[in-house]
Design a protein around this motif. Structure first.
Motif, PDB file in Angstrom:
ATOM      1  N   LYS A  29     -26.537 -45.972 183.150  1.00 55.13           N
ATOM      2  CA  LYS A  29     -26.686 -44.506 183.702  1.00 55.13           C
ATOM      3  C   LYS A  29     -26.011 -43.725 182.723  1.00 55.13           C
ATOM      4  N   ALA A  30     -24.717 -44.161 182.219  1.00 58.33           N
ATOM      5  CA  ALA A  30     -23.777 -43.299 181.268  1.00 58.33           C
ATOM      6  C   ALA A  30     -24.843 -42.912 180.237  1.00 58.33           C
ATOM      7  N   ILE A  31     -25.515 -43.872 179.541  1.00 55.53           N
ATOM      8  CA  ILE A  31     -26.458 -43.387 178.408  1.00 55.53           C
ATOM      9  C   ILE A  31     -27.313 -42.567 178.781  1.00 55.53           C
ATOM     10  N   ASN A  32     -27.954 -42.673 179.951  1.00 48.79           N
ATOM     11  CA  ASN A  32     -29.049 -41.581 180.400  1.00 48.79           C
ATOM     12  C   ASN A  32     -28.219 -40.416 180.530  1.00 48.79           C
ATOM     13  N   LEU A  33     -27.420 -40.458 181.142  1.00 54.55           N
ATOM     14  CA  LEU A  33     -26.588 -39.145 181.479  1.00 54.55           C
ATOM     15  C   LEU A  33     -26.288 -38.309 180.186  1.00 54.55           C
ATOM     16  N   PHE A  34     -25.689 -39.151 179.158  1.00 55.47           N
ATOM     17  CA  PHE A  34     -25.548 -38.420 177.827  1.00 55.47           C
ATOM     18  C   PHE A  34     -26.786 -37.830 177.148  1.00 55.47           C
ATOM     19  N   THR A  35     -27.684 -38.540 177.270  1.00 52.81           N
ATOM     20  CA  THR A  35     -28.939 -38.290 176.553  1.00 52.81           C
ATOM     21  C   THR A  35     -29.518 -37.129 177.348  1.00 52.81           C
ATOM     22  N   SER A  36     -29.895 -37.073 178.598  1.00 52.30           N
ATOM     23  CA  SER A  36     -30.242 -35.961 179.247  1.00 52.30           C
ATOM     24  C   SER A  36     -29.777 -34.811 179.192  1.00 52.30           C
ATOM     25  N   GLN A  37     -28.461 -35.157 179.361  1.00 52.79           N
ATOM     26  CA  GLN A  37     -27.633 -33.635 179.444  1.00 52.79           C
ATOM     27  C   GLN A  37     -27.698 -33.127 177.991  1.00 52.79           C
ATOM     28  N   ARG A  38     -27.546 -34.056 176.935  1.00 49.73           N
ATOM     29  CA  ARG A  38     -27.754 -33.154 175.556  1.00 49.73           C
ATOM     30  C   ARG A  38     -29.071 -32.594 175.326  1.00 49.73           C
ATOM     31  N   GLU A  39     -30.311 -33.311 175.683  1.00 47.76           N
ATOM     32  CA  GLU A  39     -31.684 -32.621 175.643  1.00 47.76           C
ATOM     33  C   GLU A  39     -31.695 -31.422 176.678  1.00 47.76           C
ATOM     34  N   LYS A  40     -31.042 -31.585 177.806  1.00 43.28           N
ATOM     35  CA  LYS A  40     -31.102 -30.273 178.805  1.00 43.28           C
ATOM     36  C   LYS A  40     -30.347 -28.983 177.997  1.00 43.28           C
ATOM     37  N   ILE A  41     -29.257 -29.188 177.552  1.00 47.54           N
ATOM     38  CA  ILE A  41     -28.612 -28.102 176.468  1.00 47.54           C
ATOM     39  C   ILE A  41     -29.359 -27.696 175.425  1.00 47.54           C
ATOM     40  N   GLY A  42     -30.267 -28.653 174.819  1.00 43.01           N
ATOM     41  CA  GLY A  42     -31.044 -28.308 173.682  1.00 43.01           C
ATOM     42  C   GLY A  42     -30.231 -28.363 172.445  1.00 43.01           C
ATOM     43  N   ILE A  43     -29.364 -29.591 172.254  1.00 43.96           N
ATOM     44  CA  ILE A  43     -28.615 -29.521 171.141  1.00 43.96           C
ATOM     45  C   ILE A  43     -28.821 -31.055 170.562  1.00 43.96           C
ATOM     46  N   SER A  44     -29.320 -30.910 169.025  1.00 47.90           N
ATOM     47  CA  SER A  44     -29.353 -32.023 168.509  1.00 47.90           C
ATOM     48  C   SER A  44     -28.097 -32.957 168.113  1.00 47.90           C
ATOM     49  N   LEU A  45     -28.343 -34.210 167.999  1.00 46.61           N
ATOM     50  CA  LEU A  45     -27.103 -34.931 167.525  1.00 46.61           C
ATOM     51  C   LEU A  45     -26.264 -34.613 166.335  1.00 46.61           C
ATOM     52  N   GLU A  46     -27.057 -33.987 165.676  1.00 52.80           N
ATOM     53  CA  GLU A  46     -26.415 -33.501 164.385  1.00 52.80           C
ATOM     54  C   GLU A  46     -25.442 -32.324 164.635  1.00 52.80           C
ATOM     55  N   GLU A  47     -26.055 -31.284 165.526  1.00 53.85           N
ATOM     56  CA  GLU A  47     -25.222 -30.150 165.824  1.00 53.85           C
ATOM     57  C   GLU A  47     -24.144 -30.823 166.760  1.00 53.85           C
ATOM     58  N   LEU A  48     -24.267 -31.655 167.659  1.00 52.08           N
ATOM     59  CA  LEU A  48     -23.210 -31.927 168.541  1.00 52.08           C
ATOM     60  C   LEU A  48     -22.224 -32.752 167.665  1.00 52.08           C
ATOM     61  N   SER A  49     -22.549 -33.262 166.676  1.00 54.15           N
ATOM     62  CA  SER A  49     -21.515 -34.195 165.574  1.00 54.15           C
ATOM     63  C   SER A  49     -20.741 -32.981 165.121  1.00 54.15           C
ATOM     64  N   ASN A  50     -21.238 -31.852 164.643  1.00 53.81           N
ATOM     65  CA  ASN A  50     -20.763 -30.753 163.957  1.00 53.81           C
ATOM     66  C   ASN A  50     -19.820 -30.235 164.877  1.00 53.81           C
ATOM     67  N   LYS A  51     -20.060 -29.721 166.376  1.00 57.16           N
ATOM     68  CA  LYS A  51     -19.244 -29.392 167.155  1.00 57.16           C
ATOM     69  C   LYS A  51     -18.073 -30.064 167.479  1.00 57.16           C
ATOM     70  N   THR A  52     -18.242 -31.301 167.795  1.00 54.60           N
ATOM     71  CA  THR A  52     -17.327 -32.215 168.257  1.00 54.60           C
ATOM     72  C   THR A  52     -16.391 -33.032 167.211  1.00 54.60           C
ATOM     73  N   LYS A  53     -17.076 -32.653 165.951  1.00 56.91           N
ATOM     74  CA  LYS A  53     -16.275 -33.560 164.943  1.00 56.91           C
ATOM     75  C   LYS A  53     -16.484 -35.129 164.994  1.00 56.91           C
ATOM     76  N   ILE A  54     -17.497 -35.658 165.800  1.00 57.57           N
ATOM     77  CA  ILE A  54     -17.687 -37.081 166.115  1.00 57.57           C
ATOM     78  C   ILE A  54     -18.851 -37.484 165.153  1.00 57.57           C
ATOM     79  N   SER A  55     -18.725 -38.420 164.497  1.00 60.80           N
ATOM     80  CA  SER A  55     -19.759 -38.674 163.425  1.00 60.80           C
ATOM     81  C   SER A  55     -21.130 -39.106 164.146  1.00 60.80           C
TER      82      SER A  55
END
Length: 114
Positions: A29-55
């Motif tokens: 459920k936590a994985i699905n929540l992360f993935t669905s919310q990321r896709e809902k916002i329309g942010i890629s993994l690379e953009e999220l990485s740049n914004k949060t400074k997480i690899s």
């Protein structure tokens, strides 16, 4: 020559882990929540990485459920807080990822046999 290890740590009792299918369900459920919310916002993994400074590799490990590739607990806690803020998630909604990391660490202990 015998090797003696006088200060052995007792291995944790992992027999009750098989009796808890809810842990896998909550982790999923936590994985699905992360993935669905990321896709809902329309942010890629690379953009999220740049914004949060997480690899990007850590984000990929979260999204694919690769618990053994998640960072150590201390870093993971702060990382999840940043992700929850960035993805507009409820505080603590990704905490099951921390619990799964602890379980995986306990399972990965090994014994020396001579």
């Amino acid at each position: 020559m015998a090797l003696n290890f006088p200060l052995k740590k007792p291995l944790p009792d992992l027999s009750n882990l098989q009796d808890k299918p809810d842990q896998d369900h909550e982790f999923s459920k936590a994985i699905n929540l992360f993935t669905s919310q990321r896709e809902k916002i329309g942010i890629s993994l690379e953009e999220l990485s740049n914004k949060t400074k997480i690899s990007k590799n850590a984000l990929i490990a979260i999204e694919n459920g690769w618990g053994k590739y998640l960072p150590e607990k201390t870093y993971l806690i702060s990382m999840l807080k940043r992700l929850e803020i960035e993805l507009n998630l409820e505080t603590g909604s990704l905490n099951e990822l921390i619990e799964q990391k602890i379980i995986i660490n306990n399972l990965s202990q090994f014994k020396f046999k001579f």
